[in-house]
Design a protein around this motif. Structure first.
Motif, PDB file in Angstrom:
ATOM      1  N   GLU A 103       0.813  -1.212   0.000  1.00 35.02           N
ATOM      2  CA  GLU A 103       0.000   0.000   0.000  1.00 35.02           C
ATOM      3  C   GLU A 103       0.851   1.267   0.000  1.00 35.02           C
ATOM      4  N   ASP A 104       2.164   1.128   0.186  1.00 37.77           N
ATOM      5  CA  ASP A 104       3.032   2.311   0.158  1.00 37.77           C
ATOM      6  C   ASP A 104       3.434   2.705  -1.268  1.00 37.77           C
ATOM      7  N   CYS A 105       2.753   2.124  -2.266  1.00 37.01           N
ATOM      8  CA  CYS A 105       2.927   2.463  -3.698  1.00 37.01           C
ATOM      9  C   CYS A 105       4.260   2.002  -4.268  1.00 37.01           C
ATOM     10  N   SER A 132       1.131   5.818  -8.515  1.00 33.49           N
ATOM     11  CA  SER A 132       0.653   6.933  -7.694  1.00 33.49           C
ATOM     12  C   SER A 132      -0.286   6.472  -6.582  1.00 33.49           C
ATOM     13  N   ARG A 133      -0.790   5.233  -6.691  1.00 33.40           N
ATOM     14  CA  ARG A 133      -1.631   4.665  -5.652  1.00 33.40           C
ATOM     15  C   ARG A 133      -1.102   3.280  -5.299  1.00 33.40           C
ATOM     16  N   ARG A 134      -1.705   2.642  -4.294  1.00 35.39           N
ATOM     17  CA  ARG A 134      -1.183   1.361  -3.817  1.00 35.39           C
ATOM     18  C   ARG A 134      -1.121   0.320  -4.930  1.00 35.39           C
ATOM     19  N   VAL A 135      -0.162  -0.582  -4.804  1.00 37.41           N
ATOM     20  CA  VAL A 135       0.087  -1.623  -5.807  1.00 37.41           C
ATOM     21  C   VAL A 135      -0.521  -2.923  -5.290  1.00 37.41           C
ATOM     22  N   ALA A 151       0.616  -3.976 -11.145  1.00 37.11           N
ATOM     23  CA  ALA A 151      -0.651  -3.284 -11.408  1.00 37.11           C
ATOM     24  C   ALA A 151      -1.083  -2.576 -10.133  1.00 37.11           C
ATOM     25  N   GLY A 152      -1.393  -1.292 -10.263  1.00 36.86           N
ATOM     26  CA  GLY A 152      -1.774  -0.495  -9.106  1.00 36.86           C
ATOM     27  C   GLY A 152      -3.225  -0.059  -9.170  1.00 36.86           C
ATOM     28  N   TYR A 153      -3.656   0.565  -8.078  1.00 39.47           N
ATOM     29  CA  TYR A 153      -5.020   1.085  -8.001  1.00 39.47           C
ATOM     30  C   TYR A 153      -5.176   2.367  -8.814  1.00 39.47           C
ATOM     31  N   ASP A 154      -4.113   2.816  -9.436  1.00 44.44           N
ATOM     32  CA  ASP A 154      -4.212   3.957 -10.348  1.00 44.44           C
ATOM     33  C   ASP A 154      -4.611   3.535 -11.761  1.00 44.44           C
TER      34      ASP A 154
END
Length: 478
Positions: A103-105, A132-135, A151-154
């Motif tokens: 979650e620290d990206c 830019s958001r958590r992975v 793949a991230g939440y961005d």
């Protein structure tokens, strides 16, 4: 789906699941309580990694596979992330290299020493920043060493070159969170499922979108390529909120080939496919059972075989690569089941029963994707495409096969009884649970030590006597 009237002959129809005994499990593991839909466990022939519950950052345990039993509460952990860890994956080419995302990206690469870690590890081999958001997801490329996808939440997928620690390409084809990624056999295609209810197949090297399906009747949760069959299987939820699987043609995602309802439970279905045996395993999050099917190119496409049932619900499942299986015991697949309530990691082996003692390639699943070694990954896209399109290197498991004892289990039982009569009780070689058992084991070991010491001294005296007789014979001869 399990009540098909169609009968199809299969050599895997008698495959059964065998849960490991208590002495072969891992107890006392503080398994994470994170609700993220992932496996939280990764295995290879050397190590087992489990994401653990922690405060003030994320951590995971790395345990050598052979060190079963109760885990020390103060066992060293890998704890370099500043947020909760969401996914971990071992490299398919180097058994000591592990990737984690959080979650620290960030995505971090760790190198675990042989024998495991002896103190808390906080310094990563490499820290990759770009999201830019958590992975939430990471996947190693199946044929090219040093290539990792995240793949991230961005909504972005980043292709990383670990030889230089840089991002090679960013895929920005998704309008929402990516739920799952899967590669085909040679790694040229990448299938993704997304929260926008779409299934996509794209070029894994360039990120160019090749196929897209708008899944309105079948909300896709997980996706997996079915080896070289040119098929894609997805699990998800139907419009009536029942769990469902769908089979697709990877070259035409307009309409699924089949859609089958499984049950009415709410947990996410995780698909696992074995390309060697063409078997599909379905395990639901929070379920206690694992269903397995045989996949074919002809109707009925998915042939139900059997089901492994267990009363304990599973938080996640790790999978052992083929080269870590016990071929001599006809093991074709192995899960590592996480049971949060008990703090337990339980190995479950899928076994094909057979009577003959010869190695059977078609039955055991004798090849595996080993490694397509590659160093000095170039940044030129043309060379990337050439390297990432190579076929996986396959090795035979026949060399690791050991012929079972022809006399069967009765001979083994007689052998253990004979060893026990000599003072070596192999069956009771388990940890004591009470003080009385501990004292009994202590005194039994003391008696065994005294007996061995006496036997050793007797043999020393016998050796001296024989040496003296030999010396006398030589004197008489001369």
């Amino acid at each position: 789906m399990s009540w098909r009237s169609t009968y199809r002959s299969s050599k895997f129809r008698n495959v059964f699941g065998k849960a490991a005994g208590r002495e072969e499990c891992y107890e006392g593991v503080p398994i994470t309580r994170n609700v993220h839909d992932n496996h939280f466990c990764a295995a290879n022939p050397k190590f087992l990694a489990i994401i653990t519950e922690s405060s003030g950052g994320g951590s995971f345990l790395v345990i050598p596979v052979y060190k079963t039993g109760r885990i020390d509460p103060h066992h060293p952990k890998v704890c370099g992330h500043q947020g909760s860890i969401l996914d971990i994956k071992w490299s398919p080419f180097r058994d000591n290299v592990l990737a984690s995302c959080s979650e620290d990206c960030t995505v971090r690469i760790w190198e675990i020493p042989d024998g495991g870690i002896r103190r808390n590890m906080t310094e990563a081999l490499m820290v990759l920043t770009g999201h830019s958001r958590r992975v939430g997801l990471i996947e190693w490329h199946p044929t090219c060493s040093g290539i990792l996808y995240s793949a991230g939440y961005d909504g972005k997928i980043i292709l990383w070159n670990l030889e230089e620690g840089k991002a090679v390409r960013m895929i920005d084809s998704h309008s929402d969170v990516v739920l799952c990624m899967s590669f085909n056999t040679d790694g040229s295609l990448l299938a993704t499922s997304c929260k926008d209810k779409k299934l996509r197949i794209m070029d894994a090297r360039t990120g160019r979108l090749l196929q897209e399906a708008d899944c309105k009747r079948h909300r896709v949760g997980r996706v997996v390529f079915l080896g070289n069959m040119k098929r894609v299987l997805t699990t998800g939820v139907s419009q009536w909120n029942t769990r469902q699987v769908a089979l697709w043609d990877q070259e035409d995602l307009s309409v699924p080939i089949i859609e089958e309802e499984i049950d009415g439970l709410s947990g996410l279905l995780f698909p696992f496919y074995d390309a060697d045996t063409h078997m599909l395993y379905l395990a639901g999050k929070g379920d206690g059972n694992i269903r397995y099917y045989e996949v074919s190119l002809e109707k009925p496409y998915l042939q139900y075989l059997m089901e492994f049932s267990s009363p304990a619900p599973q938080k996640g499942l790790g999978v052992m690569p083929k080269r870590g299986l016990d071929v001599g015991e006809c093991e074709v697949f192995r899960f590592y089941k996480l049971v949060t309530l008990k703090g337990l990691v339980e190995p479950i082996s899928m076994i094909v029963p057979r009577r003959v003692s010869e190695f059977m390639p078609g039955l055991i699943g004798w090849v595996l994707c080993s490694a397509s070694g590659f160093s000095g990954f170039p940044l030129l896209i043309t060379l990337i495409q050439e390297v990432m399109c190579s076929r996986p290197v396959l090795i035979s498991l026949k060399e690791t096969y050991k012929r079972p004892n022809p006399a069967g289990p009765k001979a083994a039982k007689r052998e253990r009884r004979a060893m026990a009569m000599k003072g070596l009780d192999l069956i009771e070689n388990v940890s004591p649970k009470t003080d009385n058992e501990f004292l009994k084991m202590f005194y039994r070991q003391q008696d065994e030590i005294k007996r061995l010491q006496k036997e050793l001294s007797d043999k020393d005296e016998r050796i001296k006597q024989l040496e003296l007789e030999l010396h006398n014979l030589k004197n008489v001869t001369y």
